[in-house]
Motif scaffolding. Structure first.
Motif, short mmCIF file in Angstrom:
data_model
loop_
_atom_site.label_atom_id
_atom_site.label_comp_id
_atom_site.label_asym_id
_atom_site.label_seq_id
_atom_site.Cartn_x
_atom_site.Cartn_y
_atom_site.Cartn_z
N UNK A 1 57.20 41.86 29.38
CA UNK A 1 57.04 41.07 28.17
C UNK A 1 57.95 39.85 28.20
N UNK A 2 57.99 39.21 29.36
CA UNK A 2 58.76 37.99 29.46
C UNK A 2 57.89 36.81 29.04
N UNK A 18 49.68 42.40 33.22
CA UNK A 18 50.87 42.69 32.42
C UNK A 18 50.84 41.91 31.11
N UNK A 21 48.50 43.23 28.48
CA UNK A 21 49.10 44.34 27.73
C UNK A 21 50.04 43.80 26.66
N UNK A 22 50.85 42.82 27.04
CA UNK A 22 51.78 42.23 26.07
C UNK A 22 51.00 41.58 24.93
N UNK A 25 49.82 44.14 22.54
CA UNK A 25 50.90 44.69 21.70
C UNK A 25 51.31 43.66 20.64
N UNK A 36 58.57 35.76 21.00
CA UNK A 36 58.51 36.50 22.27
C UNK A 36 58.03 35.57 23.39
N UNK A 41 65.39 36.64 24.93
CA UNK A 41 65.24 36.33 23.51
C UNK A 41 66.45 35.57 23.01
N UNK A 54 65.78 42.40 28.43
CA UNK A 54 65.73 43.77 28.94
C UNK A 54 64.79 43.81 30.13
N UNK A 55 65.19 44.54 31.17
CA UNK A 55 64.48 44.49 32.43
C UNK A 55 64.54 45.87 33.09
N UNK A 56 63.37 46.38 33.47
CA UNK A 56 63.30 47.72 34.06
C UNK A 56 63.00 47.65 35.55
#
Lengths: 318, 318
Positions: A1-2, A18, A21-22, A25, A36, A41, A54-56
């Motif tokens: 969600x960048x 991706x 999907x964002x 949402x 966003x 942010x 935030x990054x996974x």
């Protein structure tokens, strides 16, 4: 969600599974989500502008334990997250680490911590908190927090701006190909893949010297240029022959390879690349410009001849 | 990592596999990590005290898709994360959602978003950013951010304080047992498990009325009382017969059941439970006191007779 939808103040985003999907949402959230879509942010608080991202990093999606040591897994996940702060020219404060550990990796938690710590120490940042959970796949979610008075954003590029890139590209793609073929990459490529450096000080220097838009190259130069183009509603032109290559990699690796964690930036005036290189021992190269004509997008030429520009990496496309 | 080692300003922590891992990581980090170990981190910025916490919910560890709808999965993960802000008496600002989606769950991303949004709307919070990644297990990491001028901490309990608990306990444990037996729990239990409510306004009321230590009950009443005892270096006494039970659950379910997301708090003076119940339509019950004698720990009695107190839930113990 960048990246986000062009409503509720979100940053216009590019194509890809991706982002679909964002978009889905964001539609559900409506006014519950605002602003966003950039690398991080911007949270305006009384007297201070926070920058948070935030990054996974997930096993078998972003890395394989056969390729990296646990220390490198910790380092690399932290570097990837801090790179989003670099893209905004933010000064890091610290990180929150949510670590999901399969039973087989519990004994390596200390090594993961060493890698996280190595990256934080180099960035002058700290561990502020976290969460440890059991799970089937090794996964690290790093939430990074910093501050800025003058953020670089994706939406700041304007017609006439020059495009610059830091460092030399293509190394991570070359390493990835070797890893995937079951070989050990040459050290220069392996290092670019396993030990990327978030360009934190560099981006603050660039912002201080006039840069007004930036993105970190995580999906690939062309894919991220498209994000910059979409957010700035601009047409970007990249001269392929000007792109600085890591050793003897192909132009294709430099155009399409992700996880570089170098910066692509737009600046209205010429930057003093020699001064930048003296300061940071890192290349700074002008590779194109913002043409401003046509639909938002990216055109790549080599010696004036247009080439097909590759798609970037998208976890949700097979 | 909601608990930390007794060095570098960390909050003293209790026993358990998860905390052994955290201890190992904190040892590696040394001065790179400070003040770890409460429900959330306090980040002092110029003019504002931020409260930040990160919390992961993993499929087959924290929930099963056979038990919850995707909307409930999104709601519950958000409620669990916001509950850490409640434990600090913080006012939420917003959340960052890192969502890891297996291919089979991609079509349900919108429903997950609906659940996240439902919880945020009720808490008057927003989505500030996030990340979507592919992965083998459905996993949500919520990083929540809020502010406070007077945080409740785990370390604030003092000898002579009264212990209070919000709500009625044991419902989630009763639901979990039914789920694990392949049955559908009675609605009252199912609701307590699937739709916990972060006690955000309640905790600010309690802080305003004199409470000086709190923890949210995520591991189980006794387990979390032990965390409070360790952090406050105090002996806690809980009168089992005073614990308010959800319907007809057993005392064991109320003592050991996790994921309540009610608050356990310590207050030097008597709280006006009737006023609290009128305000929030929620029970507030005095269940014991801080005795201050002996080693930090928790003693549970029923009608004056000491009972064995159960261990809490720990993902890393079989």
């Amino acid at each position: 969600m960048k990246h986000g939808a062009d409503s509720a103040g979100h940053v216009p985003l590019g194509a890809g599974g991706e982002f679909d999907i964002v978009r889905a949402m964001l539609e559900r959230w409506g006014p519950l989500a605002t602003g966003i879509g950039d690398d991080a942010a911007l949270v305006q608080l009384p007297g201070i502008q926070l920058v948070v991202s935030t990054d996974t990093s997930v096993e078998d999606v972003h890395f394989r334990t056969a390729w990296l040591t646990h220390r490198e897994i910790g380092y690399r996940a932290t570097a990837a997250a801090l790179s989003d702060l670099a893209a905004m020219a933010a000064m890091p404060i610290g990180v929150f680490l949510a670590l999901t550990l399969p039973g087989a990796d519990v004994a390596q938690a200390g090594e993961i911590a060493d890698g996280v710590g190595e990256c934080l120490a180099a960035a002058d940042a700290r561990v502020l908190g976290g969460d440890v959970s059991r799970g089937g796949s090794l996964s690290l979610t790093l939430t990074v927090m910093g501050t800025t008075s003058h953020p670089l954003t994706r939406g700041g590029a304007r017609p006439g701006d020059r495009l610059y890139v830091t460092g030399r590209l293509g190394g991570p793609a070359a390493a990835l190909r070797e890893f995937q073929a079951g070989r050990v990459p040459a050290p220069v490529f392996r290092d670019r893949f396993c030990h990327p450096v978030p360009r934190l000080k560099e981006s603050r220097w660039l912002a201080d010297h006039g840069a007004r838009a930036a993105i970190d190259i995580s999906d690939g130069l062309v894919a991220d240029a498209r994000h910059l183009a979409a957010a700035s509603r601009a047409m970007l032109h990249v001269s392929g022959e000007k792109i600085p290559l890591c050793d003897s990699v192909s132009l294709e690796d430099a155009l399409a390879g992700g996880e570089e964690y170098e910066l692509l930036l737009a600046c209205p005036d010429a930057l003093d690349a020699a001064a930048f290189e003296r300061e940071f021992d890192l290349a700074l190269t002008e590779i194109g410009d913002v043409s401003g004509e046509g639909e938002p997008g990216v055109e790549v030429t080599v010696d004036g001849r247009r080439v097909e520009s590759p798609a970037g990496y998208d976890h949700f496309e097979e």
